[in-house]
Design an enzyme around this catalytic site. Structure first.
Site, PDB file in Angstrom:
ATOM      1  N   ASP A   1      -9.232 -50.677 -27.523  1.00  0.00           N
ATOM      2  CA  ASP A   1      -9.722 -50.783 -28.898  1.00  0.00           C
ATOM      3  C   ASP A   1      -9.324 -52.137 -29.482  1.00  0.00           C
ATOM      4  O   ASP A   1      -9.104 -52.252 -30.690  1.00  0.00           O
ATOM      5  CB  ASP A   1      -9.217 -49.626 -29.765  1.00  0.00           C
ATOM      6  CG  ASP A   1      -9.963 -49.517 -31.086  1.00  0.00           C
ATOM      7  OD1 ASP A   1     -11.058 -50.093 -31.196  1.00  0.00           O
ATOM      8  OD2 ASP A   1      -9.427 -48.859 -31.999  1.00  0.00           O
TER       9      ASP A   1
ATOM     10  N   LYS B   1     -22.176 -43.944 -28.485  1.00  0.00           N
ATOM     11  CA  LYS B   1     -21.000 -43.876 -29.351  1.00  0.00           C
ATOM     12  C   LYS B   1     -21.300 -43.124 -30.636  1.00  0.00           C
ATOM     13  O   LYS B   1     -22.240 -43.462 -31.354  1.00  0.00           O
ATOM     14  CB  LYS B   1     -20.548 -45.312 -29.675  1.00  0.00           C
ATOM     15  CG  LYS B   1     -19.392 -45.412 -30.651  1.00  0.00           C
ATOM     16  CD  LYS B   1     -18.105 -44.857 -30.065  1.00  0.00           C
ATOM     17  CE  LYS B   1     -17.012 -44.747 -31.124  1.00  0.00           C
ATOM     18  NZ  LYS B   1     -16.051 -45.813 -31.063  1.00  0.00           N
TER      19      LYS B   1
ATOM     20  N   HIS C   1     -13.967 -54.031 -28.537  1.00  0.00           N
ATOM     21  CA  HIS C   1     -14.844 -54.707 -29.497  1.00  0.00           C
ATOM     22  C   HIS C   1     -14.900 -56.184 -29.149  1.00  0.00           C
ATOM     23  O   HIS C   1     -13.869 -56.866 -29.181  1.00  0.00           O
ATOM     24  CB  HIS C   1     -14.313 -54.535 -30.927  1.00  0.00           C
ATOM     25  CG  HIS C   1     -14.251 -53.104 -31.348  1.00  0.00           C
ATOM     26  ND1 HIS C   1     -15.306 -52.462 -31.964  1.00  0.00           N
ATOM     27  CD2 HIS C   1     -13.273 -52.175 -31.207  1.00  0.00           C
ATOM     28  CE1 HIS C   1     -14.974 -51.202 -32.192  1.00  0.00           C
ATOM     29  NE2 HIS C   1     -13.751 -51.000 -31.739  1.00  0.00           N
TER      30      HIS C   1
ATOM     31  N   HIS D   1      -9.381 -43.547 -28.560  1.00  0.00           N
ATOM     32  CA  HIS D   1      -8.184 -44.016 -29.267  1.00  0.00           C
ATOM     33  C   HIS D   1      -7.442 -42.868 -29.953  1.00  0.00           C
ATOM     34  O   HIS D   1      -7.280 -42.857 -31.157  1.00  0.00           O
ATOM     35  CB  HIS D   1      -8.494 -45.152 -30.246  1.00  0.00           C
ATOM     36  CG  HIS D   1      -9.748 -45.012 -31.058  1.00  0.00           C
ATOM     37  ND1 HIS D   1     -10.078 -43.877 -31.743  1.00  0.00           N
ATOM     38  CD2 HIS D   1     -10.752 -45.883 -31.303  1.00  0.00           C
ATOM     39  CE1 HIS D   1     -11.215 -44.059 -32.374  1.00  0.00           C
ATOM     40  NE2 HIS D   1     -11.653 -45.259 -32.115  1.00  0.00           N
TER      41      HIS D   1
ATOM     42  N   HIS E   1     -15.567 -41.487 -32.053  1.00  0.00           N
ATOM     43  CA  HIS E   1     -14.514 -41.842 -33.015  1.00  0.00           C
ATOM     44  C   HIS E   1     -14.111 -40.526 -33.671  1.00  0.00           C
ATOM     45  O   HIS E   1     -14.847 -39.986 -34.496  1.00  0.00           O
ATOM     46  CB  HIS E   1     -15.012 -42.853 -34.053  1.00  0.00           C
ATOM     47  CG  HIS E   1     -13.914 -43.296 -34.966  1.00  0.00           C
ATOM     48  ND1 HIS E   1     -13.314 -44.528 -34.876  1.00  0.00           N
ATOM     49  CD2 HIS E   1     -13.259 -42.633 -35.952  1.00  0.00           C
ATOM     50  CE1 HIS E   1     -12.348 -44.608 -35.781  1.00  0.00           C
ATOM     51  NE2 HIS E   1     -12.302 -43.471 -36.451  1.00  0.00           N
TER      52      HIS E   1
ATOM     53  N   HIS F   1     -12.700 -49.148 -23.949  1.00  0.00           N
ATOM     54  CA  HIS F   1     -13.085 -49.202 -25.386  1.00  0.00           C
ATOM     55  C   HIS F   1     -12.702 -50.582 -25.904  1.00  0.00           C
ATOM     56  O   HIS F   1     -11.529 -50.877 -26.117  1.00  0.00           O
ATOM     57  CB  HIS F   1     -12.351 -48.117 -26.187  1.00  0.00           C
ATOM     58  CG  HIS F   1     -12.681 -48.126 -27.653  1.00  0.00           C
ATOM     59  ND1 HIS F   1     -13.050 -46.998 -28.326  1.00  0.00           N
ATOM     60  CD2 HIS F   1     -12.698 -49.115 -28.575  1.00  0.00           C
ATOM     61  CE1 HIS F   1     -13.277 -47.297 -29.597  1.00  0.00           C
ATOM     62  NE2 HIS F   1     -13.057 -48.580 -29.772  1.00  0.00           N
TER      63      HIS F   1
HETATM   64  C1  NCD Z   1     -12.567 -51.041 -35.084  1.00  0.00           C
HETATM   65  C2  NCD Z   1     -13.350 -52.288 -35.506  1.00  0.00           C
HETATM   66  O1  NCD Z   1     -12.763 -53.143 -36.165  1.00  0.00           O
HETATM   67  O2  NCD Z   1     -14.530 -52.408 -35.153  1.00  0.00           O
HETATM   68  N1  NCD Z   1     -11.371 -50.970 -35.872  1.00  0.00           N
HETATM   69  C3  NCD Z   1     -10.258 -50.288 -35.579  1.00  0.00           C
HETATM   70  O3  NCD Z   1      -9.338 -50.244 -36.390  1.00  0.00           O
HETATM   71  N2  NCD Z   1     -10.105 -49.689 -34.425  1.00  0.00           N
HETATM   72  C4  NCD Z   1     -13.436 -49.846 -35.215  1.00  0.00           C
HETATM   73  C5  NCD Z   1     -12.885 -48.623 -34.549  1.00  0.00           C
HETATM   74  O4  NCD Z   1     -12.833 -48.539 -33.330  1.00  0.00           O
HETATM   75  O5  NCD Z   1     -12.511 -47.689 -35.272  1.00  0.00           O
HETATM   76 ZN    ZN Z   2     -12.791 -49.246 -31.660  1.00  0.00          ZN
END
Ligand code: NCD
Ligand code: ZN
Length: 345
Positions: A248, A100, A16, A175, A137, A14
């Protein structure tokens, strides 16, 4: 006491990566240690179709510095208008490894997510048929539900009914932050696993709120009380194959974090492996680190384990940058609040 440990190269289930200047800046931080990552689709606009995922994959590969290897495992952002045929084609071509689910409004860029689950039933049934994983999520978004309870309520109101409705669907609760989620996953006999982040193994809600508000510890789902953190550490270090790493790692530039309404997300790509080794070492569970970072994830997703290895060695305190520079401004690296002694060789 071991001072060196060699693991099958880890993957991040996971992650970003964002786009543009931030993608360029953060991608090497992950690719340095990780072979693959499940890449989140919550861009603006979101990655909804197979064509959008293919284009995003190309942008990620174009941003990879020469000499670095990394395989992005693409995901599609589930909307109420998602076309089951497009999803099936993106899966059949090998491009997409998961879809997702964001409940609408749950987190960063989730406005296009799902409000009415009846509208996505057809896609979910198709995914069950073809063996495509749903990443969730796991928080409800109802205003009357306290933010610290949103994960536990999601399990009762959304996840449990969904598992009964579409029992063949493979799911990952992402998460996880509560002992309720740990218990729920442990009780599931099949088709359910959970990712655990680096930061939720290290911080509890005091870290966010005591002695001043600390925006770089604010993420979603928000960190809970200490008893929940301990449940997560227990799950991650237990060797149970239903739990694996999804960092995450969620970069936001400092200007978006340090403001009157700061974005959620902790950026942990840079020091994740050092932090995890420290956590597992303290638990006397270094022998289970490889399962968590490198084996359980590919096994659950039905992908081959990586063929190469990384070695971590223990020594003097590890140093790492406080911030990563990007063309859009600096991104603060997660501070675990403890000295780290394990470095990736
Ligand atoms: C994530 C994001 O910033 O894209 N933020 C987070 O706090 N984890 C989004 C997510 O996974 O919830
Ligand atoms: Zn995330």
């Amino acid at each position: 006491m071991s001072t060196s440990i060699t693991l099958t190269r880890p993957d991040d289930w996971h992650l970003h990566l964002r786009d543009g200047a931030v993608l360029q800046a953060v991608l090497p931080e992950t690719a340095r240690h990780f072979a693959r990552a499940i890449v989140m689709p919550n861009l603006v606009p979101p990655v909804v179709t197979g064509a959008q995922a293919a284009a995003y994959r190309d942008r990620i590969l174009a941003a990879l510095p020469d000499g670095m290897a990394f395989e992005p495992l693409m995901t599609l952002y589930l909307t109420e208008d998602t076309d089951p045929d497009d999803v099936a084609a993106a899966h059949a071509s090998g491009l997409v490894k998961a879809v997702k689910l964001y409940p609408a409004g749950a987190t960063t860029n989730s406005a296009s997510g799902v409000r009415d689950f009846d509208k996505v039933r057809g896609v979910l049934e198709r995914m069950a048929e073809i063996g495509l994983t749903l990443c969730m999520h796991g928080e409800v978004t109802d205003h009357e539900i306290d933010i610290f309870d949103r994960e536990a309520v999601f399990i009762d109101r959304v996840l449990d009914p969904l598992r009964r409705d579409v029992p063949g669907l493979r799911m990952v609760m992402e998460h996880i932050t509560t002992s309720s989620a740990v218990d729920y996953v442990r009780a599931a006999e099949r088709n359910l696993a959970a990712t655990i982040t680096t930061h939720h193994l290290v911080i509890n809600r005091n870290n966010i709120l005591v002695g001043g508000i600390r925006p770089h510890y604010y993420c979603l789902p928000v960190a809970k009380r200490e008893s929940h953190r301990l449940a997560l550490v227990d799950a991650a270090t237990s060797g149970d194959a239903r739990f694996f790493l999804g960092t995450d790692s969620a970069p936001h530039v400092d200007a978006a974090k340090e403001t009157g309404c700061g974005c959620a997300g902790c950026f942990t790509a840079t020091n994740t492996m050092s932090i995890l080794a420290e956590v597992f070492d303290r638990e006397g569970a270094l022998d289970r680190l490889e399962g968590f970072t490198s084996l359980h994830g590919p096994d659950y997703y039905g992908l081959p384990r990586n063929g190469d290895t990384i070695t971590l060695t223990k020594g003097d305190a590890v140093t790492y940058p406080d911030k990563i520079a990007s063309g859009d401004g600096p991104v603060t690296v997660f501070d675990p609040g403890m000295a780290l002694h394990w470095r990736v060789a």
